[in-house]
Write an enzyme that holds these catalytic residues in place. Structure first.
Site, PDB file in Angstrom:
ATOM      1  N   SER A 107       0.850  -1.201   0.000  1.00  0.00           N
ATOM      2  CA  SER A 107       0.000   0.000   0.000  1.00  0.00           C
ATOM      3  C   SER A 107       0.880   1.244   0.000  1.00  0.00           C
ATOM      4  CB  SER A 107      -0.878   0.029   1.248  1.00  0.00           C
ATOM      5  OG  SER A 107      -1.387   1.340   1.435  1.00  0.00           O
ATOM      6  N   ASP A 129      -4.622   3.498  -1.820  1.00  0.00           N
ATOM      7  CA  ASP A 129      -5.695   3.797  -0.854  1.00  0.00           C
ATOM      8  C   ASP A 129      -6.253   5.190  -1.082  1.00  0.00           C
ATOM      9  OD1 ASP A 129      -3.883   1.909   1.506  1.00  0.00           O
ATOM     10  OD2 ASP A 129      -5.906   1.459   0.799  1.00  0.00           O
ATOM     11  N   ASP A 137      -6.454  -6.701   4.176  1.00  0.00           N
ATOM     12  CA  ASP A 137      -5.834  -5.379   4.186  1.00  0.00           C
ATOM     13  C   ASP A 137      -5.840  -4.762   5.580  1.00  0.00           C
ATOM     14  OD1 ASP A 137      -6.747  -2.329   2.331  1.00  0.00           O
ATOM     15  OD2 ASP A 137      -5.064  -2.816   3.637  1.00  0.00           O
ATOM     16  N   MET A 166     -12.001   4.276  -0.539  1.00  0.00           N
ATOM     17  CA  MET A 166     -12.639   4.514   0.754  1.00  0.00           C
ATOM     18  C   MET A 166     -13.304   5.879   0.668  1.00  0.00           C
ATOM     19  SD  MET A 166      -9.568   2.936   3.028  1.00  0.00           S
ATOM     20  CE  MET A 166      -8.417   3.128   1.659  1.00  0.00           C
ATOM     21  N   MET A 225      -8.817   8.009  -0.180  1.00  0.00           N
ATOM     22  CA  MET A 225      -9.600   8.380   1.001  1.00  0.00           C
ATOM     23  C   MET A 225     -10.153   9.798   0.821  1.00  0.00           C
ATOM     24  SD  MET A 225      -7.151   6.932   4.006  1.00  0.00           S
ATOM     25  CE  MET A 225      -6.498   5.267   3.939  1.00  0.00           C
ATOM     26  N   HIS A 285      -8.288   1.033  -4.023  1.00  0.00           N
ATOM     27  CA  HIS A 285      -9.213   0.803  -2.907  1.00  0.00           C
ATOM     28  C   HIS A 285      -9.908   2.125  -2.598  1.00  0.00           C
ATOM     29  CE1 HIS A 285      -9.447  -0.324   1.672  1.00  0.00           C
ATOM     30  NE2 HIS A 285     -10.638  -0.234   1.113  1.00  0.00           N
ATOM     31  N   MET A 305     -11.220  -5.956   5.275  1.00  0.00           N
ATOM     32  CA  MET A 305     -10.462  -5.005   6.081  1.00  0.00           C
ATOM     33  C   MET A 305     -10.174  -5.617   7.444  1.00  0.00           C
ATOM     34  SD  MET A 305      -9.855  -2.559   4.163  1.00  0.00           S
ATOM     35  CE  MET A 305      -9.004  -1.593   5.424  1.00  0.00           C
ATOM     36  N   HIS A 311      -1.143  -1.296  -4.321  1.00  0.00           N
ATOM     37  CA  HIS A 311      -2.408  -0.993  -3.634  1.00  0.00           C
ATOM     38  C   HIS A 311      -2.470   0.504  -3.371  1.00  0.00           C
ATOM     39  CE1 HIS A 311      -5.915  -2.126  -1.162  1.00  0.00           C
ATOM     40  NE2 HIS A 311      -5.504  -1.209  -0.297  1.00  0.00           N
TER      41      HIS A 311
HETATM   42  C1  DX5 Z   1      -6.187   1.430   5.621  1.00  0.00           C
HETATM   43  C2  DX5 Z   1      -5.746   1.002   4.225  1.00  0.00           C
HETATM   44  C3  DX5 Z   1      -4.689  -0.068   4.269  1.00  0.00           C
HETATM   45  C4  DX5 Z   1      -3.416   0.392   4.982  1.00  0.00           C
HETATM   46  C5  DX5 Z   1      -2.534  -0.797   5.264  1.00  0.00           C
HETATM   47  O1  DX5 Z   1      -7.342   2.222   5.506  1.00  0.00           O
HETATM   48  O2  DX5 Z   1      -6.825   0.512   3.477  1.00  0.00           O
HETATM   49  O3  DX5 Z   1      -4.371  -0.453   2.929  1.00  0.00           O
HETATM   50  O4  DX5 Z   1      -2.731   1.310   4.168  1.00  0.00           O
HETATM   51  O5  DX5 Z   1      -1.448  -0.331   6.037  1.00  0.00           O
HETATM   52  P1  DX5 Z   1      -0.729  -1.340   7.060  1.00  0.00           P
HETATM   53  O6  DX5 Z   1      -0.268  -2.515   6.211  1.00  0.00           O
HETATM   54  O7  DX5 Z   1       0.420  -0.548   7.623  1.00  0.00           O
HETATM   55  O8  DX5 Z   1      -1.745  -1.741   8.078  1.00  0.00           O
HETATM   56 ZN    ZN Z   2      -6.367  -0.408   1.465  1.00  0.00          ZN
END
Ligand code: DX5
Ligand code: ZN
Length: 218
Positions: free
Chosen positions: A10, A37, A175, A70, A39, A68, A139, A35
């Protein structure tokens, strides 16, 4: 370990001041997916990448962009993320009202469709859309930040989802809080794709950290 086992670092945990170089570095270090993320500061209490940033890093690698989302709503932005270079577009079951429509739309524009479940969301939420997804993302932390601790209750959800998937060609991705201590249980429970942010980027030697995760996966 499943033959189609994949590691998806990620980039949330990467150095944003050198984002393109970081993507090239995890590519060279042997990642399978990148990956990303996304947000929105609304669905989750953090704000990250929009389509323009994804477009900028797209030329840095040929590896799969595992995006991903969010965000809520996600539906109005699906085409933008597809145009920016996403290969897999994953929406949250808890976001838009019309999950089936979003998943169908993602596939209709030639991308792979994913559904993500927060820790409190039961696996039954995929029941009526399981034949419209290419990836199910469990998650194992509450979304919004990297570096959180793995939520062990999700192992049973992973087991149940692996049963539900049966012979379907669906990636089961996990994840959050994945490291050399937690990855073994997650893969044993049935996951074939793992996301790792801090476990890959915190060490500095990405090839070493990715290899250590592969070795610990069993
Ligand atoms: C959290 C993300 C994850 C996160 C994982 O909202 O969706 O992908 O970045 O980070 P680690 O592996 O450090 O938990
Ligand atoms: Zn993620």
């Amino acid at each position: 370990m499943a033959a189609d086992f994949k590691i998806a670092p990620s980039i949330l945990s990467s150095d944003f001041a050198r984002l393109g170089d970081e993507v090239k570095a995890i590519d060279a270090a042997g990642c399978d997916y990148v990956h990303i993320d996304v947000m929105d500061g609304h669905f989750v209490p953090n704000l990250t990448f929009g389509p323009p940033i994804i477009s900028c890093i797209r030329p840095c690698t040929d590896k799969v962009f595992d995006v991903h989302l969010m965000i809520n709503p996600a539906q109005p932005y699906l085409q933008d993320y597809a145009d920016a270079g996403a290969d897999i577009i994953t929406v949250h079951a808890e976001a838009d009202a019309h999950l089936d429509r979003s998943l169908q739309f993602i596939r209709s524009i030639g991308k792979k469709a994913g559904i993500s479940l927060n820790p409190g969301t039961p696996e039954t939420v995929v029941e009526y859309v399981i034949d419209k997804v290419d990836l199910i993302l469990v998650m194992s932390v509450n979304p919004g930040f990297g570096g959180q601790s793995f939520i062990g209750s999700q192992l049973e959800k992973i087991r149940r989802l692996r049963q539900m998937i049966g012979e379907r060609p669906i990636d089961l991705e996990v994840d959050g809080g994945i490291n050399t201590k937690t990855i073994g249980d997650v893969v044993a429970a049935g996951a074939n794709v793992v996301v790792a942010g801090s476990a890959v980027f915190n060490d500095g030697d990405y090839e070493k950290s990715i290899s250590a995760l592969r070795a610990a996966a069993g």
